[in-house]
Design an enzyme around this catalytic site. Structure first.
Site, PDB file in Angstrom:
ATOM      1  N   LYS A  54     -16.549  -5.138  -7.364  1.00 21.33           N
ATOM      2  CA  LYS A  54     -15.336  -5.583  -8.060  1.00 21.33           C
ATOM      3  C   LYS A  54     -15.273  -7.103  -8.068  1.00 21.33           C
ATOM      4  O   LYS A  54     -14.967  -7.714  -9.086  1.00 21.33           O
ATOM      5  CB  LYS A  54     -14.078  -5.045  -7.362  1.00 21.33           C
ATOM      6  CG  LYS A  54     -13.750  -3.617  -7.706  1.00 21.33           C
ATOM      7  CD  LYS A  54     -12.563  -3.130  -6.870  1.00 21.33           C
ATOM      8  CE  LYS A  54     -12.352  -1.658  -7.103  1.00 21.33           C
ATOM      9  NZ  LYS A  54     -11.461  -1.021  -6.134  1.00 21.33           N
ATOM     10  N   GLN A  98      -7.570  -0.982  -1.667  1.00 20.54           N
ATOM     11  CA  GLN A  98      -8.661  -0.001  -1.778  1.00 20.54           C
ATOM     12  C   GLN A  98      -8.335   1.280  -1.004  1.00 20.54           C
ATOM     13  O   GLN A  98      -7.958   1.229   0.161  1.00 20.54           O
ATOM     14  CB  GLN A  98      -9.968  -0.641  -1.255  1.00 20.54           C
ATOM     15  CG  GLN A  98     -11.185   0.226  -1.359  1.00 20.54           C
ATOM     16  CD  GLN A  98     -11.592   0.522  -2.793  1.00 20.54           C
ATOM     17  OE1 GLN A  98     -11.514  -0.342  -3.673  1.00 20.54           O
ATOM     18  NE2 GLN A  98     -12.010   1.746  -3.049  1.00 20.54           N
ATOM     19  N   ASP A 121      -3.807  -0.857 -10.377  1.00 16.70           N
ATOM     20  CA  ASP A 121      -4.289   0.528 -10.214  1.00 16.70           C
ATOM     21  C   ASP A 121      -3.410   1.497 -11.013  1.00 16.70           C
ATOM     22  O   ASP A 121      -3.774   2.656 -11.196  1.00 16.70           O
ATOM     23  CB  ASP A 121      -4.224   0.918  -8.726  1.00 16.70           C
ATOM     24  CG  ASP A 121      -5.579   1.264  -8.166  1.00 16.70           C
ATOM     25  OD1 ASP A 121      -6.548   1.340  -8.958  1.00 16.70           O
ATOM     26  OD2 ASP A 121      -5.675   1.467  -6.939  1.00 16.70           O
TER      27      ASP A 121
END
Ligand code: NAP
Length: 295
Positions: A54, A98, A121
């Site tokens: 990422k 995460q 997200d």
């Protein structure tokens, strides 16, 4: 009939290249770069690889990438303090914590603590609610990736019968909402669905997000259907090694489908590309710039 294989790596590279151009346009207007901060709690090796990728891809797209690494013993209160700091930090457009989180931390409490405007997200109930009401919002990355793969493959979504297998907040529910918003007739199947094979045979579009290796077989697929395999399952392979396979039995499904994604190399690469897209979108919203009008 042999299906056309959808090359998720190539589509993702194309999306990332488009984002890089848009980031320059954003910088010219906002006089700053979009910024993404990823928070990693603990030392899960798969998560570490994912977070590293990422970071690399965020920087390659011209954005600011920050990582905060916390020990696996981090308490919920400590993580909430970190999230509150990022919510207040004007230079941060996107916050991604995460998953999975260590078991002492309530994942839903963390999801709900993130400022919805920075929730790249797309899991905060405010964003999930907007998605379900058909209001523009930050949308979970993997479902967004599935939609881009369908669109770039020329699949007719409006009017199509779409079957989504799986109802998680991460994949199944949001991808069903996106298909509905694109005017598909959507069925959501799950572990209690009766005769899943018969349900799938009605589908012009099948999205498999189950986590069960090769559950979906070729004889479940209507000839010419589009098959998007979200599943990532690590299974034993020859020589004591392991390999990744999807939720769809690729060989038998590819013999019947019109288009199909492989695993790996299908949906997987789209997820980070869509995370970058969401970061840019969040930055645009915060700067009152229309993300669609950037270039
Ligand atoms: P999840 O939270 O475990 O949800 C799985 C869903 O599948 C549940 O709704 C479950 O039904 C349903 N299900 C389980 N067994 C079933 C069966 N035999 N028949 C029909 N439905 C069944 O999983 P997830 O987070 O959505 O992830 C799904 C898969 O996608 C996993 O393999 C995951 O690794 C992968 N994934 C990939 C990416 C990517 O970047 N490509 C991103 C996220 C996830 P119930 O609700 O009834 O329990």
């Amino acid at each position: 009939m042999t299906a056309t294989r959808i090359d998720g790596k190539a589509v993702a590279a194309h999306v990332r290249a488009e984002i890089a151009v848009k980031v320059k346009a954003f910088e010219a207007r906002a006089k700053r770069l979009p910024g993404l901060t990823v928070v990693l709690v603990g030392e899960d090796p798969a998560s570490e690889v994912y977070v590293r990728n990422k970071g690399i891809q965020t920087r390659e797209a011209g954005m600011v990438s920050n990582e905060i690494k916390l020990p696996g013993s981090t308490s919920q209160a400590e993580l909430l303090t970190v999230v509150a700091g990022l919510n207040a930090d004007k230079s941060v457009d996107g916050i991604l914590v995460q998953m999975p989180l260590p078991k002492q931390i309530d994942t839903q409490a963390i999801i709900e603590a993130i400022d919805p405007a920075k929730d790249v997200d797309g899991l905060h109930p405010a964003n999930a609610g907007k998605l379900n009401q058909g209001i523009e919002a930050l949308t979970p990355c993997t479902p967004l990736g599935c939609m881009i793969l369908l669109e770039k493959s020329g699949v007719q979504i409006a009017g199509a019968n779409a079957v989504v297998i799986g109802r998680s907040i991460l994949v199944g529910r949001p991808v069903a909402a996106l298909l509905l918003a694109a005017n598909a007739t959507v069925t959501i199947a799950h572990s209690r669905t009766k005769d899943l094979a018969a349900v799938c045979r009605q589908a012009d579009i099948v999205i498999a997000a189950v986590g069960k290796p090769e559950l979906v077989r070729g004889d479940w697929i209507r000839p010419g259907a589009a098959v998007i395999d979200v599943g990532i399952n690590r299974v034993p392979a020859d020589g004591g090694k392991t390999k990744l396979i999807g939720d769809v039995h690729y060989a038998s499904a590819a013999a019947v489908a019109g288009v199909i994604t492989p695993v790996p190399g299908g949906v997987g690469p789209m997820t980070i590309a869509c995370l970058l897209q969401n970061t840019l979108t969040a930055a645009c919203y915060r700067e009152k710039i229309d993300p669609k009008g950037l270039v």
